[in-house]
Design a protein around this motif. Structure first.
Motif, mmCIF file in Angstrom:
data_model
loop_
_atom_site.group_PDB
_atom_site.id
_atom_site.type_symbol
_atom_site.label_atom_id
_atom_site.label_comp_id
_atom_site.label_asym_id
_atom_site.label_seq_id
_atom_site.Cartn_x
_atom_site.Cartn_y
_atom_site.Cartn_z
ATOM 1 N N THR A 189 5.580 1.188 8.129
ATOM 2 C CA THR A 189 4.614 2.495 7.581
ATOM 3 C C THR A 189 5.492 3.469 7.543
ATOM 4 O O THR A 189 6.615 3.641 8.717
ATOM 5 C CB THR A 189 3.602 2.663 8.475
ATOM 6 O OG1 THR A 189 2.821 3.945 8.106
ATOM 7 C CG2 THR A 189 3.852 2.758 9.967
ATOM 8 N N LEU A 190 5.698 4.436 6.557
ATOM 9 C CA LEU A 190 6.262 5.623 6.375
ATOM 10 C C LEU A 190 5.399 6.732 7.117
ATOM 11 O O LEU A 190 6.121 7.929 6.813
ATOM 12 C CB LEU A 190 6.848 5.524 5.058
ATOM 13 C CG LEU A 190 7.529 4.616 4.464
ATOM 14 C CD1 LEU A 190 7.869 5.013 3.069
ATOM 15 C CD2 LEU A 190 8.755 4.311 5.291
ATOM 16 N N ARG A 191 4.219 6.554 7.569
ATOM 17 C CA ARG A 191 3.710 7.926 7.925
ATOM 18 C C ARG A 191 4.021 8.500 9.156
ATOM 19 O O ARG A 191 4.844 7.532 10.004
ATOM 20 C CB ARG A 191 1.934 7.474 8.209
ATOM 21 C CG ARG A 191 1.301 7.039 7.024
ATOM 22 C CD ARG A 191 0.039 6.280 7.340
ATOM 23 N NE ARG A 191 -0.778 5.946 5.845
ATOM 24 C CZ ARG A 191 -1.844 5.411 5.943
ATOM 25 N NH1 ARG A 191 -2.515 5.332 7.116
ATOM 26 N NH2 ARG A 191 -2.375 5.204 4.814
ATOM 27 N N LEU A 192 3.712 9.505 9.291
ATOM 28 C CA LEU A 192 4.257 10.454 10.718
ATOM 29 C C LEU A 192 3.237 9.906 11.794
ATOM 30 O O LEU A 192 2.239 9.733 11.771
ATOM 31 C CB LEU A 192 3.990 11.875 10.467
ATOM 32 C CG LEU A 192 4.588 12.841 11.757
ATOM 33 C CD1 LEU A 192 6.140 12.617 11.724
ATOM 34 C CD2 LEU A 192 3.908 14.368 11.547
ATOM 35 N N GLN A 193 3.919 9.389 12.894
ATOM 36 C CA GLN A 193 3.496 8.783 14.085
ATOM 37 C C GLN A 193 3.652 10.066 15.216
ATOM 38 O O GLN A 193 4.833 10.330 15.283
ATOM 39 C CB GLN A 193 3.801 7.786 14.293
ATOM 40 C CG GLN A 193 3.727 6.648 13.264
ATOM 41 C CD GLN A 193 4.132 5.186 13.446
ATOM 42 O OE1 GLN A 193 3.621 4.624 14.338
ATOM 43 N NE2 GLN A 193 5.151 4.887 12.846
ATOM 44 N N GLN A 194 2.976 9.886 16.322
ATOM 45 C CA GLN A 194 2.911 10.581 17.404
ATOM 46 C C GLN A 194 3.025 9.519 18.693
ATOM 47 O O GLN A 194 1.881 9.067 18.724
ATOM 48 C CB GLN A 194 1.928 11.727 17.454
ATOM 49 C CG GLN A 194 1.918 12.396 18.818
ATOM 50 C CD GLN A 194 1.243 14.008 18.508
ATOM 51 O OE1 GLN A 194 1.336 14.767 17.570
ATOM 52 N NE2 GLN A 194 0.435 14.237 19.713
ATOM 53 N N ARG B 76 9.082 9.330 12.518
ATOM 54 C CA ARG B 76 8.729 8.288 11.203
ATOM 55 C C ARG B 76 9.854 7.562 10.717
ATOM 56 O O ARG B 76 10.931 8.082 10.948
ATOM 57 C CB ARG B 76 7.900 9.264 9.996
ATOM 58 C CG ARG B 76 9.128 10.238 9.402
ATOM 59 C CD ARG B 76 8.352 10.915 8.481
ATOM 60 N NE ARG B 76 9.442 12.078 7.714
ATOM 61 C CZ ARG B 76 8.974 13.081 7.100
ATOM 62 N NH1 ARG B 76 7.687 13.180 6.763
ATOM 63 N NH2 ARG B 76 9.709 13.981 6.637
ATOM 64 N N ASP C 188 0.774 -1.124 -0.089
ATOM 65 C CA ASP C 188 -0.001 0.001 0.066
ATOM 66 C C ASP C 188 0.790 1.313 0.120
ATOM 67 O O ASP C 188 2.118 1.268 0.357
ATOM 68 C CB ASP C 188 -1.086 0.024 1.221
ATOM 69 C CG ASP C 188 -1.954 -1.261 1.121
ATOM 70 O OD1 ASP C 188 -2.197 -1.557 0.197
ATOM 71 O OD2 ASP C 188 -2.387 -1.515 2.171
ATOM 72 N N GLN C 189 0.211 2.340 -0.276
ATOM 73 C CA GLN C 189 0.799 3.747 -0.309
ATOM 74 C C GLN C 189 1.223 3.972 1.243
ATOM 75 O O GLN C 189 0.604 3.632 1.934
ATOM 76 C CB GLN C 189 -0.185 4.747 -0.925
ATOM 77 C CG GLN C 189 0.449 5.960 -0.908
ATOM 78 C CD GLN C 189 1.382 6.104 -1.987
ATOM 79 O OE1 GLN C 189 1.496 5.375 -3.216
ATOM 80 N NE2 GLN C 189 2.560 6.942 -1.729
ATOM 81 N N SER C 190 2.464 4.784 1.185
ATOM 82 C CA SER C 190 3.104 5.265 2.519
ATOM 83 C C SER C 190 3.409 3.885 3.421
ATOM 84 O O SER C 190 3.657 3.964 4.457
ATOM 85 C CB SER C 190 2.091 6.059 3.294
ATOM 86 O OG SER C 190 2.007 7.239 2.424
ATOM 87 N N THR C 191 3.769 2.687 2.484
ATOM 88 C CA THR C 191 4.036 1.723 3.293
ATOM 89 C C THR C 191 5.171 1.034 2.471
ATOM 90 O O THR C 191 5.265 1.072 1.164
ATOM 91 C CB THR C 191 3.023 0.865 3.579
ATOM 92 O OG1 THR C 191 1.986 1.290 4.230
ATOM 93 C CG2 THR C 191 3.393 -0.438 4.363
ATOM 94 N N GLN D 66 6.943 13.506 17.520
ATOM 95 C CA GLN D 66 6.530 13.011 16.185
ATOM 96 C C GLN D 66 7.713 12.495 15.470
ATOM 97 O O GLN D 66 8.733 13.098 15.207
ATOM 98 C CB GLN D 66 5.897 14.313 15.491
ATOM 99 C CG GLN D 66 4.692 14.954 16.271
ATOM 100 C CD GLN D 66 4.165 16.134 15.695
ATOM 101 O OE1 GLN D 66 4.899 16.763 14.814
ATOM 102 N NE2 GLN D 66 3.198 16.944 15.949
#
Length: 289
Positions: A48-53, A77, A11-14, A75
Protein backbone atom coordinates in the motif's frame (compact mmCIF):
# COMPACT_ATOMS: atom_id res chain seq x y z
CA UNK A 1 -10.89 -16.44 -12.55
CA UNK A 2 -8.15 -13.81 -13.07
CA UNK A 3 -5.43 -16.38 -12.53
CA UNK A 4 -7.13 -18.67 -15.01
CA UNK A 5 -6.93 -16.03 -17.78
CA UNK A 6 -3.49 -14.82 -16.57
CA UNK A 7 -4.86 -11.40 -15.52
CA UNK A 8 -4.51 -9.60 -12.18
CA UNK A 9 -6.01 -6.40 -10.85
CA UNK A 10 -4.07 -3.87 -8.77
CA UNK A 11 -6.18 -1.46 -6.71
CA UNK A 12 -5.69 2.31 -6.48
CA UNK A 13 -2.99 3.54 -4.03
CA UNK A 14 -1.47 0.10 -4.16
CA UNK A 15 1.34 -1.53 -6.12
CA UNK A 16 1.96 -5.21 -6.75
CA UNK A 17 5.29 -7.01 -6.83
CA UNK A 18 5.74 -9.29 -9.82
CA UNK A 19 8.27 -12.14 -9.73
CA UNK A 20 9.45 -14.49 -12.40
CA UNK A 21 10.68 -17.87 -11.30
CA UNK A 22 11.03 -16.49 -7.76
CA UNK A 23 13.07 -13.43 -8.76
CA UNK A 24 11.87 -9.82 -8.65
CA UNK A 25 10.71 -8.75 -12.09
CA UNK A 26 8.83 -5.45 -11.85
CA UNK A 27 6.41 -3.30 -9.89
CA UNK A 28 2.86 -3.33 -11.20
CA UNK A 29 0.95 -0.05 -11.07
CA UNK A 30 -2.80 0.15 -10.32
CA UNK A 31 -4.88 -1.37 -13.12
CA UNK A 32 -5.19 -4.71 -14.97
CA UNK A 33 -2.05 -6.64 -15.85
CA UNK A 34 -1.28 -9.85 -17.73
CA UNK A 35 0.52 -12.38 -15.60
CA UNK A 36 1.33 -15.53 -17.62
CA UNK A 37 1.81 -18.05 -14.89
CA UNK A 38 2.85 -20.73 -17.36
CA UNK A 39 5.95 -18.63 -18.14
CA UNK A 40 6.96 -18.54 -14.46
CA UNK A 41 5.37 -15.17 -13.62
CA UNK A 42 3.64 -14.82 -10.29
CA UNK A 43 2.42 -12.13 -7.88
CA UNK A 44 4.60 -11.94 -4.77
CA UNK A 45 2.35 -9.53 -2.90
CA UNK A 46 0.86 -6.05 -2.64
CA UNK A 47 2.23 -2.90 -1.04
CA UNK A 48 0.00 0.00 0.00
CA UNK A 49 1.09 3.56 -0.78
CA UNK A 50 -1.38 5.15 1.61
CA UNK A 51 -0.28 7.29 4.52
CA UNK A 52 -0.07 5.22 7.70
CA UNK A 53 0.28 6.22 11.34
CA UNK A 54 2.05 4.43 14.14
CA UNK A 55 1.58 5.47 17.78
CA UNK A 56 4.54 4.57 19.97
CA UNK A 57 4.47 4.74 23.78
CA UNK A 58 7.92 4.88 25.32
CA UNK A 59 8.78 4.92 29.04
CA UNK A 60 11.92 6.78 29.99
CA UNK A 61 13.44 8.90 32.77
CA UNK A 62 14.13 12.63 32.82
CA UNK A 63 17.27 14.35 34.10
CA UNK A 64 15.61 15.02 37.47
CA UNK A 65 14.78 11.28 37.88
CA UNK A 66 11.09 11.38 36.98
CA UNK A 67 9.73 8.45 34.96
CA UNK A 68 7.47 9.52 32.11
CA UNK A 69 5.58 7.90 29.25
CA UNK A 70 6.25 9.69 25.98
CA UNK A 71 3.67 9.10 23.24
CA UNK A 72 4.92 9.71 19.68
CA UNK A 73 2.85 9.53 16.50
CA UNK A 74 4.76 8.73 13.32
CA UNK A 75 3.12 9.23 9.91
CA UNK A 76 4.86 7.33 7.10
CA UNK A 77 4.27 5.78 3.68
CA UNK A 78 6.03 3.58 1.14
CA UNK A 79 7.55 5.26 -1.94
CA UNK A 80 6.28 3.95 -5.29
CA UNK A 81 9.69 4.36 -6.93
CA UNK A 82 11.29 2.27 -4.14
CA UNK A 83 8.51 -0.26 -3.76
CA UNK A 84 10.88 -3.22 -4.28
CA UNK A 85 13.09 -2.04 -1.38
CA UNK A 86 10.06 -1.48 0.87
CA UNK A 87 8.74 -4.95 0.05
CA UNK A 88 11.93 -7.02 0.22
CA UNK A 89 14.22 -5.22 2.69
CA UNK A 90 11.81 -4.95 5.64
CA UNK A 91 9.54 -7.68 6.87
CA UNK A 92 7.93 -5.50 9.57
CA UNK A 93 8.40 -1.72 9.07
CA UNK A 94 6.28 -0.84 12.13
CA UNK A 95 8.62 -2.72 14.47
CA UNK A 96 11.64 -1.06 12.85
CA UNK A 97 10.13 2.42 13.24
CA UNK A 98 9.23 1.70 16.87
CA UNK A 99 12.81 0.66 17.62
CA UNK A 100 14.20 3.93 16.20
CA UNK A 101 11.63 5.98 18.14
CA UNK A 102 12.61 4.24 21.38
CA UNK A 103 16.30 4.85 20.68
CA UNK A 104 15.94 8.59 19.99
CA UNK A 105 13.50 9.33 22.83
CA UNK A 106 15.57 7.44 25.39
CA UNK A 107 18.64 9.35 24.23
CA UNK A 108 17.01 12.81 24.23
CA UNK A 109 14.64 12.95 27.22
CA UNK A 110 17.20 11.93 29.91
CA UNK A 111 19.13 15.12 29.06
CA UNK A 112 16.16 17.31 30.04
CA UNK A 113 14.37 18.13 33.26
CA UNK A 114 10.66 17.39 33.40
CA UNK A 115 9.63 21.00 32.82
CA UNK A 116 12.11 21.33 29.94
CA UNK A 117 10.77 18.13 28.36
CA UNK A 118 7.29 19.67 28.19
CA UNK A 119 8.69 22.88 26.73
CA UNK A 120 10.89 21.14 24.14
CA UNK A 121 8.43 18.61 22.73
CA UNK A 122 8.93 19.99 19.23
CA UNK A 123 12.70 19.56 19.50
CA UNK A 124 12.26 15.94 20.57
CA UNK A 125 9.85 15.31 17.69
CA UNK A 126 12.30 16.89 15.25
CA UNK A 127 15.14 14.66 16.48
CA UNK A 128 12.96 11.56 16.09
CA UNK A 129 11.85 12.59 12.59
CA UNK A 130 15.42 13.29 11.40
CA UNK A 131 16.66 9.93 12.65
CA UNK A 132 13.75 8.04 11.13
CA UNK A 133 14.04 9.84 7.81
CA UNK A 134 17.71 8.99 7.57
CA UNK A 135 17.18 5.34 8.49
CA UNK A 136 13.91 4.51 6.70
CA UNK A 137 14.74 6.17 3.37
CA UNK A 138 17.16 3.31 2.70
CA UNK A 139 14.24 0.89 2.98
CA UNK A 140 11.91 2.75 0.61
CA UNK A 141 9.82 4.57 3.23
CA UNK A 142 9.17 8.27 3.67
CA UNK A 143 8.60 9.81 7.11
CA UNK A 144 5.94 12.46 6.54
CA UNK A 145 5.68 13.84 10.08
CA UNK A 146 6.50 12.96 13.67
CA UNK A 147 4.60 14.37 16.64
CA UNK A 148 5.11 14.09 20.39
CA UNK A 149 1.44 14.05 21.34
CA UNK A 150 1.78 13.52 25.09
CA UNK A 151 4.23 13.34 27.97
CA UNK A 152 2.69 11.56 30.95
CA UNK A 153 4.56 11.57 34.27
CA UNK A 154 3.59 9.25 37.09
CA UNK A 155 0.23 9.98 38.74
CA UNK A 156 1.91 10.90 42.05
CA UNK A 157 4.23 13.30 40.23
CA UNK A 158 1.30 14.96 38.45
CA UNK A 159 -0.53 15.35 41.76
CA UNK A 160 2.59 16.88 43.34
CA UNK A 161 3.01 19.29 40.40
CA UNK A 162 -0.60 20.39 40.74
CA UNK A 163 -0.15 20.95 44.48
CA UNK A 164 2.99 23.03 43.86
CA UNK A 165 1.15 25.11 41.30
CA UNK A 166 -1.84 25.56 43.62
CA UNK A 167 0.43 26.56 46.52
CA UNK A 168 2.20 29.14 44.34
CA UNK A 169 -1.11 30.63 43.23
CA UNK A 170 -2.39 30.72 46.82
CA UNK A 171 0.79 32.49 47.89
CA UNK A 172 0.29 35.12 45.19
CA UNK A 173 -3.37 35.51 46.21
CA UNK A 174 -2.37 35.92 49.88
CA UNK A 175 0.17 38.59 48.95
CA UNK A 176 -2.41 40.44 46.89
CA UNK A 177 -4.96 40.21 49.71
CA UNK A 178 -2.44 41.49 52.27
CA UNK A 179 -1.51 44.37 49.98
CA UNK A 180 -5.19 45.26 49.57
CA UNK A 181 -5.75 45.18 53.33
CA UNK A 182 -2.67 47.35 53.81
CA UNK A 183 -4.03 49.93 51.38
CA UNK A 184 -7.42 49.86 53.13
CA UNK A 185 -5.81 50.41 56.54
CA UNK A 186 -3.67 53.26 55.21
CA UNK A 187 -6.69 54.94 53.64
CA UNK A 188 -8.72 54.43 56.83
CA UNK A 189 -5.92 55.96 58.94
CA UNK A 190 -5.62 58.88 56.54
CA UNK A 191 -9.39 59.39 56.73
CA UNK A 192 -9.40 59.28 60.52
CA UNK A 193 -6.50 61.75 60.68
CA UNK A 194 -8.28 64.12 58.29
CA UNK A 195 -11.51 63.73 60.26
CA UNK A 196 -9.81 64.51 63.57
CA UNK A 197 -8.05 67.49 62.03
CA UNK A 198 -11.29 68.91 60.67
CA UNK A 199 -13.03 68.20 63.99
CA UNK A 200 -10.30 70.09 65.83
CA UNK A 201 -10.58 73.00 63.42
CA UNK A 202 -14.35 73.06 63.98
CA UNK A 203 -14.02 73.00 67.76
CA UNK A 204 -11.43 75.80 67.63
CA UNK A 205 -13.73 77.90 65.47
CA UNK A 206 -16.68 77.17 67.76
CA UNK A 207 -14.76 78.31 70.81
CA UNK A 208 -13.52 81.38 69.01
CA UNK A 209 -17.09 82.23 68.04
CA UNK A 210 -18.22 81.83 71.67
CA UNK A 211 -15.45 84.11 72.86
CA UNK A 212 -16.27 86.68 70.17
CA UNK A 213 -19.98 86.53 71.07
CA UNK A 214 -19.30 86.99 74.76
CA UNK A 215 -17.01 89.91 74.01
CA UNK A 216 -19.65 91.59 71.88
CA UNK A 217 -22.33 91.00 74.55
CA UNK A 218 -20.16 92.48 77.30
CA UNK A 219 -19.30 95.55 75.23
CA UNK A 220 -22.91 96.13 74.16
CA UNK A 221 -24.32 95.75 77.68
CA UNK A 222 -21.67 98.08 79.18
CA UNK A 223 -22.53 100.78 76.65
CA UNK A 224 -26.30 100.53 77.08
CA UNK A 225 -26.29 100.16 80.91
CA UNK A 226 -24.00 102.75 82.49
CA UNK A 227 -22.27 101.86 85.75
CA UNK A 228 -21.83 98.13 84.97
CA UNK A 229 -18.45 96.59 84.63
CA UNK A 230 -17.36 93.93 82.21
CA UNK A 231 -17.11 91.44 85.08
CA UNK A 232 -20.74 91.98 86.05
CA UNK A 233 -21.97 91.49 82.51
CA UNK A 234 -19.83 88.37 82.02
CA UNK A 235 -21.14 86.87 85.29
CA UNK A 236 -24.72 87.47 84.19
CA UNK A 237 -24.14 85.95 80.75
CA UNK A 238 -22.42 82.89 82.19
CA UNK A 239 -25.19 82.36 84.76
CA UNK A 240 -27.79 82.63 81.98
CA UNK A 241 -25.95 79.99 79.94
CA UNK A 242 -25.67 77.88 83.08
CA UNK A 243 -29.44 77.85 83.56
CA UNK A 244 -29.98 77.17 79.84
CA UNK A 245 -27.71 74.15 80.16
CA UNK A 246 -29.61 72.91 83.22
CA UNK A 247 -32.85 73.28 81.27
CA UNK A 248 -31.57 71.25 78.31
CA UNK A 249 -30.29 68.48 80.58
CA UNK A 250 -33.65 68.25 82.30
CA UNK A 251 -35.60 68.30 79.04
CA UNK A 252 -33.60 65.49 77.40
CA UNK A 253 -35.41 62.15 77.74
CA UNK A 254 -32.31 59.93 77.45
CA UNK A 255 -29.71 62.03 79.22
CA UNK A 256 -27.39 60.45 81.76
CA UNK A 257 -27.42 61.54 85.39
CA UNK A 258 -25.29 64.64 86.01
CA UNK A 259 -24.49 65.76 89.57
CA UNK A 260 -23.78 69.48 89.76
CA UNK A 261 -23.46 71.42 93.08
CA UNK A 262 -26.37 73.82 93.03
CA UNK A 263 -26.88 76.93 95.17
CA UNK A 264 -26.04 80.64 95.23
CA UNK A 265 -22.44 79.96 96.19
CA UNK A 266 -22.15 77.12 93.68
CA UNK A 267 -23.41 79.40 90.91
CA UNK A 268 -20.72 81.94 91.79
CA UNK A 269 -18.03 79.21 91.78
CA UNK A 270 -19.22 77.84 88.42
CA UNK A 271 -19.29 81.34 86.94
CA UNK A 272 -15.75 81.94 88.16
CA UNK A 273 -14.54 78.63 86.72
CA UNK A 274 -16.20 79.23 83.35
CA UNK A 275 -14.91 82.79 83.16
CA UNK A 276 -11.37 81.74 83.97
CA UNK A 277 -11.51 78.94 81.40
CA UNK A 278 -12.80 81.20 78.66
CA UNK A 279 -10.21 83.87 79.45
CA UNK A 280 -7.45 81.28 79.30
CA UNK A 281 -8.80 79.96 75.99
CA UNK A 282 -8.94 83.47 74.58
CA UNK A 283 -5.42 84.20 75.74
CA UNK A 284 -4.17 80.94 74.20
CA UNK A 285 -5.93 81.71 70.91
CA UNK A 286 -4.34 85.18 70.76
CA UNK A 287 -0.94 83.58 71.47
CA UNK A 288 -1.37 81.18 68.57
CA UNK A 289 -2.37 83.96 66.22
Amino acid sequence: MGNLFCCVQVDQSTVAIKERFGKFDEVLEPGCHCLPWFLGSQLAGHLTLRLQQLDVRCETKTKDNVFVNVVASVQYRALAEKANDAFYKLSNPRTQIQAYVFDVIRASVPKLDLDDAFEQKNDIAKAVEDELEKAMSAYGYEIVQTLIVDIEPDEHVKRAMNEINAAARMRVAANEKAEAEKIIQIKRAEGEAESKYLSGVGIARQRQAIVDGLRDSVLGFSVNVPGTTAKDVLDMVLITQYFDTMKEIGAASKSSSVFIPHGPGAVRDIATQIRDGLLQASHHQEYLE
